[in-house]
Design an enzyme around this catalytic site. Structure first.
Site, PDB file in Angstrom:
ATOM      1  N   GLU A 116       0.714 -12.603 -67.093  1.00 18.33           N
ATOM      2  CA  GLU A 116       1.927 -11.774 -66.988  1.00 18.33           C
ATOM      3  C   GLU A 116       3.012 -12.556 -66.245  1.00 18.33           C
ATOM      4  OE1 GLU A 116       1.112  -7.845 -65.444  1.00 18.33           O
ATOM      5  OE2 GLU A 116      -0.751  -7.663 -66.586  1.00 18.33           O
ATOM      6  N   GLU A 139      -6.661  -4.692 -62.126  1.00 17.36           N
ATOM      7  CA  GLU A 139      -6.201  -4.354 -60.771  1.00 17.36           C
ATOM      8  C   GLU A 139      -7.170  -3.460 -59.991  1.00 17.36           C
ATOM      9  OE1 GLU A 139      -2.186  -2.914 -61.277  1.00 17.36           O
ATOM     10  OE2 GLU A 139      -1.592  -4.699 -62.396  1.00 17.36           O
TER      11      GLU A 139
HETATM   12  O1  G3I Z   1       9.651   4.916 -72.045  1.00 16.63           O
HETATM   13  C1  G3I Z   1      10.243   5.628 -70.925  1.00 16.63           C
HETATM   14  C2  G3I Z   1      11.615   6.073 -71.285  1.00 16.63           C
HETATM   15  O2  G3I Z   1      11.556   6.983 -72.345  1.00 16.63           O
HETATM   16  C3  G3I Z   1      12.256   6.694 -70.040  1.00 16.63           C
HETATM   17  O3  G3I Z   1      13.574   7.012 -70.320  1.00 16.63           O
HETATM   18  C4  G3I Z   1      12.215   5.718 -68.875  1.00 16.63           C
HETATM   19  C5  G3I Z   1      12.743   6.337 -67.579  1.00 16.63           C
HETATM   20  O4  G3I Z   1      12.218   5.718 -66.441  1.00 16.63           O
HETATM   21  O5  G3I Z   1      10.885   5.350 -68.640  1.00 16.63           O
HETATM   22  C6  G3I Z   1      10.289   4.696 -69.746  1.00 16.63           C
HETATM   23  O6  G3I Z   1       8.994   4.360 -69.438  1.00 16.63           O
HETATM   24  C7  G3I Z   1       8.827   3.274 -68.549  1.00 16.63           C
HETATM   25  C8  G3I Z   1       7.996   2.216 -69.261  1.00 16.63           C
HETATM   26  O7  G3I Z   1       7.706   1.170 -68.363  1.00 16.63           O
HETATM   27  C9  G3I Z   1       8.701   1.609 -70.478  1.00 16.63           C
HETATM   28  O8  G3I Z   1       9.856   0.959 -70.076  1.00 16.63           O
HETATM   29  C10 G3I Z   1       8.092   3.761 -67.317  1.00 16.63           C
HETATM   30  O9  G3I Z   1       8.928   4.656 -66.599  1.00 16.63           O
HETATM   31  C11 G3I Z   1       7.699   2.592 -66.431  1.00 16.63           C
HETATM   32  O10 G3I Z   1       6.871   3.069 -65.391  1.00 16.63           O
HETATM   33  C12 G3I Z   1       6.934   1.597 -67.254  1.00 16.63           C
HETATM   34  O11 G3I Z   1       6.690   0.474 -66.441  1.00 16.63           O
HETATM   35  C13 G3I Z   1       5.691  -0.413 -66.873  1.00 16.63           C
HETATM   36  C14 G3I Z   1       4.671  -0.571 -65.751  1.00 16.63           C
HETATM   37  O12 G3I Z   1       3.732  -1.591 -66.080  1.00 16.63           O
HETATM   38  C15 G3I Z   1       3.872   0.701 -65.534  1.00 16.63           C
HETATM   39  O13 G3I Z   1       3.024   0.924 -66.609  1.00 16.63           O
HETATM   40  C16 G3I Z   1       6.368  -1.738 -67.181  1.00 16.63           C
HETATM   41  O14 G3I Z   1       7.168  -1.614 -68.361  1.00 16.63           O
HETATM   42  C17 G3I Z   1       5.305  -2.815 -67.414  1.00 16.63           C
HETATM   43  O15 G3I Z   1       5.918  -4.083 -67.517  1.00 16.63           O
HETATM   44  C18 G3I Z   1       4.337  -2.843 -66.243  1.00 16.63           C
HETATM   45  O16 G3I Z   1       3.325  -3.806 -66.540  1.00 16.63           O
HETATM   46  C19 G3I Z   1       2.327  -3.974 -65.524  1.00 16.63           C
HETATM   47  C20 G3I Z   1       1.053  -4.384 -66.230  1.00 16.63           C
HETATM   48  O17 G3I Z   1       0.711  -3.425 -67.193  1.00 16.63           O
HETATM   49  C21 G3I Z   1      -0.088  -4.572 -65.214  1.00 16.63           C
HETATM   50  N1  G3I Z   1       0.303  -5.509 -64.190  1.00 16.63           N
HETATM   51  C22 G3I Z   1       1.535  -5.237 -63.501  1.00 16.63           C
HETATM   52  C23 G3I Z   1       2.682  -5.090 -64.516  1.00 16.63           C
HETATM   53  C24 G3I Z   1       3.980  -4.875 -63.817  1.00 16.63           C
HETATM   54  O18 G3I Z   1       3.959  -3.642 -63.126  1.00 16.63           O
END
Ligand code: G3I
Length: 378
Positions: free
Chosen positions: A268, A163
């Site tokens: 994805e 990205e």
């Molecule tokens: O693990 C914590 C948990 O302990 C907490 O209670 C909860 C509260 O919000 O958050 C949890 O963490 C979250 C994590 O996903 C696991 O579920 C984060 O807040 C959340 O920001 C995170 O989102 C991820 C996002 O990337 C940001 O890294 C998504 O799962 C993931 O699917 C998404 O993937 C991205 C790719 O890496 C790159 N391309 C876009 C794609 C979608 O955004």
């Protein structure tokens, strides 16, 4: 015809079509072989991958584990290899879950993808404090060498840069661009090529089916190639919607990236069936909105008509993938089942989306059936 009457007739037609689809495809699926899976149906075409959350790596849900092991032959870590998790402090690395992830892939003879080395989002806070080019170059070298070195010969492909582009195709003002300028791109790929010469190296981004962003991406990759940079593939993330991007734009995207001599991957894939606020598209994780029920219409379940439309949309897209299977090396779904999909929390938190092929009980959906029967129609 009165509108009510029209919609009643339309619903009946859609339901009849849905039942016919479900019974014929499910029956066909079972008739052929009880053990047919996505991975083996498409094994002559491309890898079929899935993204694993921590819960999948630790095996919390036996049904999900079975799906992962049987339906997919490629895996990507959804979060646990992101900078903030794997390299939280300047000299501290966290390899516990990444080691388990790689071991799981090896135990199941899977194609293993690393995600992601250089990304502006989810970096550790200390990375954002780095102020000059030399310091950032050194940190990038430590990051890539340590992680890729650990999994040398075991992780088969890496999302090296993720990205890096804005929607207009210009380079995003990330901490890497700010400190090192455009040179950070080549630096990242060169370090990765040296750390594991046999690993495939990818550029990965969302909205690459949008013409302006795609054009910027092609220009960026051409420059890297002209500078002698090893880059093996492009990851088109594929966070799609029911009506966008168009099949024409997806096809153009496959053709234009293939013309660069790159392997094309859809890395994805998911299809949201929910309304988008303000026409938002893409995967910028910084955007979130408040929503009411109008924006979350299927909390009680997915209507058959929408399940059928989703199956048709998946089938249309996969027909294209099959047409270009010489160019496409992998199609990875961004999650295992609907309950796991990040789309339940983006761009509005706490919604009920239905983006994938397996439902919240890990049971196959109409969309799964619609892909399983595709090759029989070839
Ligand atoms: O693990 C914590 C948990 O302990 C907490 O209670 C909860 C509260 O919000 O958050 C949890 O963490 C979250 C994590 O996903 C696991 O579920 C984060 O807040 C959340 O920001 C995170 O989102 C991820 C996002 O990337 C940001 O890294 C998504 O799962 C993931 O699917 C998404 O993937 C991205 C790719 O890496 C790159 N391309 C876009 C794609 C979608 O955004």
């Amino acid at each position: 015809m009165r509108p009510n009457c029209f919609f009643t007739i339309l619903t009946i037609v859609l339901l009849a079509y849905s039942c016919e689809q479900q019974s014929s495809s499910s029956a066909g699926f079972k008739d052929d072989t009880e053990t047919a899976t996505l991975a083996n149906v498409f094994e002559d075409n491309f890898y079929i991958g899935t993204a694993l959350g921590a819960q999948h790596i630790t095996g919390e849900n036996a049904k999900a584990t079975e799906l992962i092991q049987t339906q997919f032959n490629a895996i990507t870590p959804e979060n646990i290899m992101k900078w903030m998790h794997i390299h939280p402090g300047r000299d501290s690395f966290n390899f516990d879950l990444p080691d388990q992830f790689v071991a799981l892939g090896e135990a199941n003879d899977m194609h293993i993808v690393g995600h992601t080395l250089v990304w502006h989002s989810q970096t550790a806070p200390w990375v954002n404090d780095i102020a000059d080019s030399a310091a950032m170059a050194a940190v990038m070298e430590q990051h890539i060498n340590t992680i890729m070195g650990r999994y040398k010969g075991r992780v088969h492909g890496w999302d090296v840069v993720n990205e890096a582009l804005n929607e207009d195709g210009s380079l995003r003002e990330s901490i890497f661009l700010k400190t090192m300028g455009e040179a950070y791109l080549k630096r990242a790929f060169d370090l990765a090529a040296a750390a594991d010469p046999d690993a495939e190296l990818y550029y990965n981004d969302y909205n690459l089916c949008e013409p302006a962003k795609r054009a910027g991406c092609i220009e960026m990759i051409k420059k890297l190639q002209a500078d002698g940079t090893k880059i093996d593939g492009v990851g088109i993330q594929g966070h799609f919607y029911m009506n966008t991007p168009s099949l024409e734009e997806i096809e153009k995207t496959i053709r234009e990236f293939s013309a660069l001599g790159l392997k094309v991957m859809f890395t994805e894939v998911d299809i949201s069936v929910l309304p988008t606020p303000w026409g938002l598209r893409g995967a910028d994780v910084n955007q979130n909105f408040e929503g009411g029920n109008i924006m979350d219409p299927y909390q009680e379940g997915l209507p058959d008509s929408v399940a059928v439309s989703l199956g048709k949309r998946y089938a249309d897209i996969f027909r294209l993938f099959l047409k270009y299977d010489e160019n496409i090396s992998r199609v990875t779904f961004w999650g295992v089942d609907d309950g796991h999909s990040w789309k339940n929390n983006f761009p509005i938190r706490g919604r009920t989306d239905y983006t994938l092929l397996f439902d919240r009980n890990q049971e196959p959906k109409v969309a799964f059936d619609s892909l399983m029967v595709l090759k029989r129609a070839e």
